[in-house]
Design an enzyme around this catalytic site. Sequence first.
Site, PDB file in Angstrom:
ATOM      1  N   ASP A 193      37.855  43.599  37.945  1.00  0.00           N
ATOM      2  CA  ASP A 193      36.588  44.210  38.352  1.00  0.00           C
ATOM      3  C   ASP A 193      36.807  45.384  39.296  1.00  0.00           C
ATOM      4  O   ASP A 193      36.088  46.386  39.228  1.00  0.00           O
ATOM      5  CB  ASP A 193      35.684  43.168  39.008  1.00  0.00           C
ATOM      6  CG  ASP A 193      34.899  42.371  37.984  1.00  0.00           C
ATOM      7  OD1 ASP A 193      34.319  42.977  37.075  1.00  0.00           O
ATOM      8  OD2 ASP A 193      34.881  41.138  38.085  1.00  0.00           O
ATOM      9  N   HIS A 250      33.883  32.383  35.390  1.00  0.00           N
ATOM     10  CA  HIS A 250      34.196  32.892  34.066  1.00  0.00           C
ATOM     11  C   HIS A 250      34.881  31.862  33.170  1.00  0.00           C
ATOM     12  O   HIS A 250      35.049  32.098  31.973  1.00  0.00           O
ATOM     13  CB  HIS A 250      35.064  34.140  34.171  1.00  0.00           C
ATOM     14  CG  HIS A 250      34.348  35.326  34.736  1.00  0.00           C
ATOM     15  ND1 HIS A 250      33.158  35.776  34.230  1.00  0.00           N
ATOM     16  CD2 HIS A 250      34.642  36.153  35.770  1.00  0.00           C
ATOM     17  CE1 HIS A 250      32.746  36.834  34.911  1.00  0.00           C
ATOM     18  NE2 HIS A 250      33.630  37.079  35.856  1.00  0.00           N
ATOM     19  N   GLU A 252      35.894  43.254  45.179  1.00  0.00           N
ATOM     20  CA  GLU A 252      36.221  43.701  43.821  1.00  0.00           C
ATOM     21  C   GLU A 252      35.395  44.899  43.363  1.00  0.00           C
ATOM     22  O   GLU A 252      35.267  45.135  42.158  1.00  0.00           O
ATOM     23  CB  GLU A 252      36.069  42.540  42.825  1.00  0.00           C
ATOM     24  CG  GLU A 252      34.826  41.703  42.995  1.00  0.00           C
ATOM     25  CD  GLU A 252      34.832  40.426  42.155  1.00  0.00           C
ATOM     26  OE1 GLU A 252      35.630  40.328  41.214  1.00  0.00           O
ATOM     27  OE2 GLU A 252      34.015  39.533  42.449  1.00  0.00           O
TER      28      GLU A 252
END
Length: 257
Positions: free
Chosen positions: A169, A43, A143
């Site tokens: 998440d 990310h 997650e």
Amino acid sequence: MTLREKWSAGDETLGFWLSIPGFVGAEIAARQPVDYVCIDTQHGVIDYLASASMIQAIELAGGTPIVRVPWNEPGIIGKTLDAGAHGVIVPMVNTREQAEAVVASSRYVPNGSRSWGPVMAGQRHPDQRAWADATTAVIPMIETREAISNLDDILAVPGIDAIYVGPADLSISLGLEPHGNADESRLDDALATIVAACGRHGVTPGIHSTGALTQRRRDQGFRMITVTSDALALRAGYASELAATRGAGSATSNDLY
């Protein structure tokens, strides 16, 4: 000591998270007294070439570089380790088969299927194969609800050293907003389930956190804790200095993951 040695000894490991490309920031982070510095290529805005130079900078500063790869794909994982990462965090591992794929991509035969070609890592470790076998930390991310339902199967896979919880998440998967869940029982219950399973299987539980939340995560049983990121630290530092300049004290947050 390597991360794997510290975890085997039952030690706590604290780390920083980097999402901004640049070897200068990487070296600054690694010169702090932390156990690892994680480069986020999922990310963050860090590409492969930038991550390779950041790994160099972290090692130059005497730190331990690990990398969160974009996905559970053998080419990406192998290339990241060839650049010299001491371990990989792999997102969205939800089944035993996916966990087995992470291990296979991270370890050489006979413990995996990683291809030989450590162009950068081999220059730093003449005994590269032995070094990698002893050092490389394999860290799938837990997650989702699906991952929790398959937790014992995932943690039973030989070669997994730690797991890493992505609270945002996981929160979304539990029907929550991605942030602001420090006192949410659904998240706390899920974290307790994860830590208990890690204890049964001898796997180190890790989590993304903040400095303010670290004691809570420590009390919950986590032993690999990322305490802040470059982006958050930069933002908090700017805000604090500006607030002090205006006589308003400093701004902090307990919920910045």
